[in-house]
Design a protein around this motif. Structure first.
Motif: not given
Length: 676
Positions: A168-169, A185-195
Motif C-alpha cells: 500500500i502506498v 497498521i496492525g491488521a496490515a502487518t498481520a497480513s504481510g502487507v507493507a505500507i
C-alpha cells in the motif's frame, strides 16, 4: 563466477538438516558391518539407511515446497480532504497516474481516495497499458471536512488480490480526525502487507480555524445554555463570528474579535435560551476580516448538539407537620395549570436523578439539617448543571435562620444567607463543650460536626469551644468566645483540638456560662450551649443549672457511644431537661456520621437572631412583569416579618422591605445562575 540457485524449498526448522551429516558415517560403518553381504546388496542397504535418515531430517526440519511469484500488487491510497491544498493534491494525482502508466504487465495496481469516506477509483488492474493512469478519475469529495485515513487503508487491504507481493502506498498530510489508523497498521502487518507513506507536506503562513463549539450535552427546557466557541490562528488577526441556533442567527454582543495567534486557543462565550425540548443544533462560522489571513475556509465551521429534556412539573417539599398549610399555594398553582406534587423529604429520595424529573423544586420553610451532605450538593447541582429552578420560601426554618449559611444552595441563591453589612442586628452566642468519647473515631466525628456548625453560623454571632486538656491544667478555651468574623481561622483551630477525658461537667460548664454572659454583655440575645460527651463525668452542681436558667441559657446534650456500655445517658438527659425544659434536647447518637446534622439542628437556637418579626408593608423596588404583575397594581398585604438576607450583585429584586434608615431587605429576589 557466482552461482545463484532459486530453490523451490524452504525449511521452518533448518537446524534438523544437520542430521544429514550422519549419512557419510553410516556409509563407512556399513562397509564393515555388512562385509558379509554381496556388493550390490551392501550398496542397497546403505542407500536405504541413508534415505531413512534423509526423510527423518526433512520431516523434522518441516520442509515446504514454495511456489514463488515475483509479481506485485500495489494500492495507492490518496487523501482528498480539504486540508490538502489544491496544488499539492494535483501534484499527487499526476504522480499516481505516472506510476500507473509505467506498471509492468504482470503487476496489478489500484487507486483508493478518501476524505471522511473511502471510495475505490480504480480496482486492482493489470499494468502494461500506458493510458491506464490517465483514465483514473479521482472521485469527488463526499465529506471534505473529515479525514479517515484508517478507512482508506482498510478498504485497500480488502481490495488487494492474493498471490502477489502486496503493498500500500499512502499519500496524506496525516491530519486524521476520524478512525484509528493504528488498528489498520496492525491488521496490515498481520497480513504481510507493507505500507509506504508519501507525506503531502505544505505550509500555510496565515490560517485561521474554528477548533470547536462546546455546549452541554443535556439541558432543561426554559434554561439558558452556555456556549463556548474556540478559535485558533497562526498569526494574530481579527475575525467575525456568526452563531446559529436551529438555523436562526443568534445576536452576539460583539461579533468581531481578535484571535491571539500562534495556534493558541481564543475562547468566546455566550449563552442561548432554549424554550422547547428535543435536539438543538448549534452552528458556528468564522470569517477572517482580512481574507489573506485564511487559506482554507472549510475549517472555519463547527457544529454541536444538545438534547433539551421536557422536564416535569413542580415539586413542593415541605415538613410533614406543615403539609396542611400549603392548600392555598397548591390551589393557586393548579389554578394556573401547573402540575405540582407535594412531598415531604421522608417520602421522597432526594437525589439528583429524582430532582431532574421536575422543572422546579420549592423548599417550603425547610431547615438545612433536613438534608444530608450529598442532598445539599444535589440541590445545588440541580440548578448549576441540570438547569433546574429552585425556589426557597422564607420562614423560621429557612435561609440563615434554618442553618443554610455556607451550604451549596447559598452559592446558587440570589442572596447571601449571612448578614455582613448590617451593623445592628440581634446576635447569638454558642458555647460548645467537647468531651472525649470512647467510641472509635468519636472525637474525630465530633470535631467535624463542630466545624459544620461554624460554617452555618452568621459572622455576627459569637462562638467559643471548651475542651479538657491535662497539659494546660484542665478545662480551657481552645477557641475563645468571640465574634465569628474570621471563620477560616476558627475552623483551622477546631481541626487541631486536643480533647481529653474531663472528670466533671461543672468546671467546663461554668467556663462556658461565663463566656456566654460575656457575649450577652456585648449584645448577644440568644445564648445556647451544646455538650458532646459519653456522659461519664460528674454531674454539674445545682448552682450552675440555676445560673443558666436565670440567664436564659439553654443547653442541648449529645451522647455518643454504644448504649449503656459506653454512654451514660441519665446525666446528659437531666442537663437538657433542666436547662431547656425538654428532655428531647438530649440526642442519642449511635452513628457518629449523623453528628453534623444534630449539631446544625441545635445551633439554630442562636440563628433565630436572623429573624426580623417587625410588621411591614412590602415595597416594589424593580417592576418585573413576570413576578409582580397583579401584585404591584393594588395595595400590598401587610407581612409579620422576614428572614434577613443580603442581596448579591446582578440580581433582580422586585419586592423589598424598606427601613426607616432607607436600607432595604430582600423580600423577593431571583437570578439566573449558570444553567439554571
Amino acid at each position: 563466477m557466482v552461482l545463484a540457485f532459486n530453490w523451490p524449498l524452504s525449511f521452518e526448522q533448518p537446524v534438523w538438516l544437520l542430521l544429514l551429516l550422519v549419512i557419510p558415517a553410516i556409509a563407512i560403518i556399513s562397509q564393515r558391518s555388512l562385509a558379509g553381504l554381496e556388493p550390490h546388496r551392501r550398496i542397497l542397504a546403505v542407500i536405504f539407511r541413508s534415505a531413512v535418515i534423509t526423510m527423518l531430517a526433512l520431516a523434522l526440519a518441516r520442509v515446504q515446497f514454495v511456489r514463488r511469484n515475483e509479481h506485485v500488487a500495489v494500492m495507492f491510497v490518496m487523501d482528498k480532504s480539504h486540508s490538502i491544498p489544491d496544488d499539492r493534491r494535483t501534484e499527487a494525482e499526476k504522480y499516481v497516474r505516472k506510476v500507473i502508466n509505467r506498471t509492468a504487465r504482470d503487476d496489478r495496481v489500484g487507486v483508493i481516495t478518501f476524505d471522511g469516506k473511502a471510495d475505490v477509483d480504480l480496482i486492482p488492474s493489470r499494468g502494461g497499458d500506458d493510458q491506464l493512469g490517465d483514465n483514473v478519475g479521482f472521485g469527488m469529495t463526499v465529506r471534505p471536512d473529515a479525514s479517515n485515513i484508517s478507512g482508506g487503508v482498510r478498504l485497500a487491504l480488502a481490495a488487494l488480490p492474493e498471490g502477489s507481493k502486496r503493498r500500500i502506498v499512502l499519500l496524506t498530510d496525516g491530519n486524521q480526525n476520524v478512525g484509528n489508523i493504528e488498528e489498520e497498521i496492525g491488521a496490515a502487518t498481520a497480513s504481510g502487507v507493507a505500507i509506504d507513506v508519501i507525506p503531502l507536506t505544505y505550509s500555510h503562513d496565515s490560517e485561521i480555524l474554528l477548533d470547536r463549539i462546546v455546549v452541554p450535552s443535556q439541558a432543561a427546557k426554559d434554561t439558558r445554555l452556555p456556549v463556548r466557541i474556540i478559535a485558533k490562528s497562526k498569526k494574530p488577526t481579527r475575525a467575525r463570528l456568526t452563531l446559529y441556533h436551529n438555523g436562526q442567527a443568534v445576536p452576539l454582543p460583539e461579533s468581531e474579535f481578535d484571535i491571539a495567534g500562534n495556534m493558541q486557543p481564543t475562547v468566546r462565550k455566550t449563552s442561548v435560551e432554549v424554550f422547547s425540548g428535543g435536539f438543538h443544533i448549534f452552528d458556528a462560522r468564522l470569517t477572517a476580516i482580512d481574507q489573506k489571513a485564511d487559506r482554507i475556509v472549510e475549517n472555519n465551521r463547527a457544529t454541536a448538539f444538545s438534547f433539551v429534556d421536557e422536564q416535569g412539573g413542580v415539586l413542593l417539599l415541605a415538613r410533614d407537620d406543615e403539609k396542611a398549610d400549603h392548600d392555598l399555594l397548591l390551589a393557586a398553582l393548579k389554578r394556573e395549570k401547573v402540575d405540582v406534587t407535594l412531598r415531604t423529604v421522608e417520602e421522597l429520595s432526594v437525589d439528583l436523578n429524582t430532582l431532574q424529573q421536575y422543572g422546579v423544586v420549592i423548599l417550603s420553610n425547610l431547615s438545612a439539617d433536613t438534608f444530608n451532605e450529598e442532598q445539599h450538593k444535589a440541590l445545588a447541582s440541580y440548578v448549576k448543571d441540570s438547569g433546574g429552578g429552585l425556589i426557597m420560601i422564607g420562614g423560621d426554618e429557612s435561609f440563615g435562620a434554618g442553618g443554610w449559611i455556607g451550604k451549596p444552595v447559598e452559592e446558587v441563591s440570589p442572596v447571601n444567607f449571612d448578614i455582613r453589612q448590617k451593623k445592628v442586628i440581634p446576635r447569638g452566642a454558642l458555647a460548645i463543650i467537647m468531651h472525649s468519647c470512647e467510641s472509635p473515631q468519636g472525637n474525630d466525628y465530633g470535631e467535624k460536626a463542630a466545624v459544620a456548625t461554624v460554617e452555618t453560623l452568621s459572622s455576627q454571632d459569637y462562638l467559643g469551644v471548651v475542651t479538657y486538656n491535662w497539659s494546660v491544667g484542665g478545662a480551657n478555651w481552645d477557641v475563645p468566645m468571640s465574634l465569628l468574623s474570621n471563620k477560616p481561622a476558627v475552623i483551622r483551630k477546631m481541626r487541631n483540638l486536643q480533647i481529653g477525658d474531663m472528670p466533671d461537667f461543672g468546671t467546663a460548664m461554668q467556663m462556658a456560662v461565663n463566656g456566654l454572659l460575656q457575649a450577652k454583655s456585648k449584645g448577644a440575645s440568644q445564648l445556647h450551649m451544646i455538650i458532646i460527651s459519653d456522659g461519664d463525668p460528674q454531674a454539674p452542681s445545682d448552682a450552675i443549672i440555676n445560673q443558666m436558667r436565670d440567664n436564659k441559657i439553654t443547653a442541648s446534650t449529645i451522647g455518643i457511644g454504644y448504649g449503656g456500655a459506653h454512654c451514660f445517658e441519665p446525666i446528659l438527659i437531666d442537663i437538657a431537661r433542666r436547662t431547656s425544659g425538654d428532655p428531647r434536647k438530649f440526642f442519642r447518637c449511635t452513628n457518629p456520621r449523623t453528628l453534623p446534622q444534630i449539631f446544625i439542628k441545635e445551633a439554630k437556637v442562636i440563628r433565630r437572631t436572623l429573624l426580623s418579626e417587625e410588621p411591614f408593608t412590602p415595597a416594589v423596588a424593580q417592576y418585573d412583569m413576570q413576578t409582580v404583575q397583579g401584585i404591584a397594581d393594588g395595595p400590598m398585604p401587610k407581612l409579620g416579618g422576614l428572614v434577613l438576607t443580603d442581596p448579591k450583585a446582578d440580581i433582580i429584586m422586585p419586592l423589598v422591605r424598606k427601613g426607616a434608615d432607607k436600607t432595604t431587605d430582600p423580600l423577593l429576589a431571583y437570578r439566573r445562575y449558570e444553567m439554571g
